[in-house]
Motif scaffolding. Structure first.
Motif, PDB file in Angstrom:
ATOM      1  N   TYR A 185      -4.746   6.267  -1.840  1.00 27.37           N
ATOM      2  CA  TYR A 185      -3.583   7.098  -1.522  1.00 27.37           C
ATOM      3  C   TYR A 185      -3.597   7.532  -0.064  1.00 27.37           C
ATOM      4  O   TYR A 185      -2.595   7.405   0.638  1.00 27.37           O
ATOM      5  CB  TYR A 185      -3.544   8.328  -2.436  1.00 27.37           C
ATOM      6  CG  TYR A 185      -2.505   9.325  -1.992  1.00 27.37           C
ATOM      7  CD1 TYR A 185      -1.153   9.079  -2.196  1.00 27.37           C
ATOM      8  CD2 TYR A 185      -2.868  10.496  -1.357  1.00 27.37           C
ATOM      9  CE1 TYR A 185      -0.192   9.974  -1.778  1.00 27.37           C
ATOM     10  CE2 TYR A 185      -1.917  11.408  -0.928  1.00 27.37           C
ATOM     11  CZ  TYR A 185      -0.578  11.138  -1.151  1.00 27.37           C
ATOM     12  OH  TYR A 185       0.370  12.027  -0.726  1.00 27.37           O
ATOM     13  N   VAL A 186      -4.715   8.030   0.404  1.00 28.74           N
ATOM     14  CA  VAL A 186      -4.806   8.513   1.783  1.00 28.74           C
ATOM     15  C   VAL A 186      -4.592   7.373   2.775  1.00 28.74           C
ATOM     16  O   VAL A 186      -3.935   7.549   3.801  1.00 28.74           O
ATOM     17  CB  VAL A 186      -6.164   9.212   2.022  1.00 28.74           C
ATOM     18  CG1 VAL A 186      -6.414   9.463   3.492  1.00 28.74           C
ATOM     19  CG2 VAL A 186      -6.225  10.512   1.235  1.00 28.74           C
TER      20      VAL A 186
ATOM     21  N   THR B   7      -2.783   4.662   2.345  1.00 27.69           N
ATOM     22  CA  THR B   7      -1.480   3.995   2.266  1.00 27.69           C
ATOM     23  C   THR B   7      -0.295   4.941   2.255  1.00 27.69           C
ATOM     24  O   THR B   7       0.845   4.488   2.192  1.00 27.69           O
ATOM     25  CB  THR B   7      -1.411   3.138   0.991  1.00 27.69           C
ATOM     26  OG1 THR B   7      -1.583   3.966  -0.146  1.00 27.69           O
ATOM     27  CG2 THR B   7      -2.444   2.034   1.022  1.00 27.69           C
ATOM     28  N   LYS B   8      -0.491   6.242   2.337  1.00 24.49           N
ATOM     29  CA  LYS B   8       0.630   7.163   2.176  1.00 24.49           C
ATOM     30  C   LYS B   8       1.646   7.092   3.301  1.00 24.49           C
ATOM     31  O   LYS B   8       2.802   7.390   3.098  1.00 24.49           O
ATOM     32  CB  LYS B   8       0.149   8.599   1.996  1.00 24.49           C
ATOM     33  CG  LYS B   8      -0.447   9.228   3.219  1.00 24.49           C
ATOM     34  CD  LYS B   8      -0.852  10.647   2.930  1.00 24.49           C
ATOM     35  CE  LYS B   8      -1.470  11.277   4.151  1.00 24.49           C
ATOM     36  NZ  LYS B   8      -1.859  12.630   3.910  1.00 24.49           N
TER      37      LYS B   8
END
Length: 73
Positions: free
Chosen positions: A46-47, A49-50
């Motif tokens: 998540y971090v 690709t956010k």
């Protein structure tokens, strides 16, 4: 990175009684450890690709008016 938590599904790798941690057999505490590994894997993905766009190479043709929930054309 998201495939790492799926290693937990290979039960013969950790279907043992010993070593025990706080009286829990290896089978149980290893599964709990993999819950934490799964959460960490998802958080890392998540971090990383956010901020990236979902579709690359195509311009975003929607305007604010297109996204408005008011009148439809």
């Amino acid at each position: 990175m998201l495939l790492v938590p799926l290693l937990m599904l290979v039960t013969p790798w950790f279907n043992f009684d010993k070593p025990r941690v706080f009286g829990l057999p290896f089978f149980y505490w290893f599964q709990f450890l993999f819950v934490l590994v799964g959460v960490a894997s998802v958080a890392i993905v998540y971090v990383m690709t956010k901020g990236k766009p979902v579709v690359v190479g195509k311009p975003d043709r929607l305007t604010v008016d297109d996204l408005d929930e008011g009148e439809h054309r």
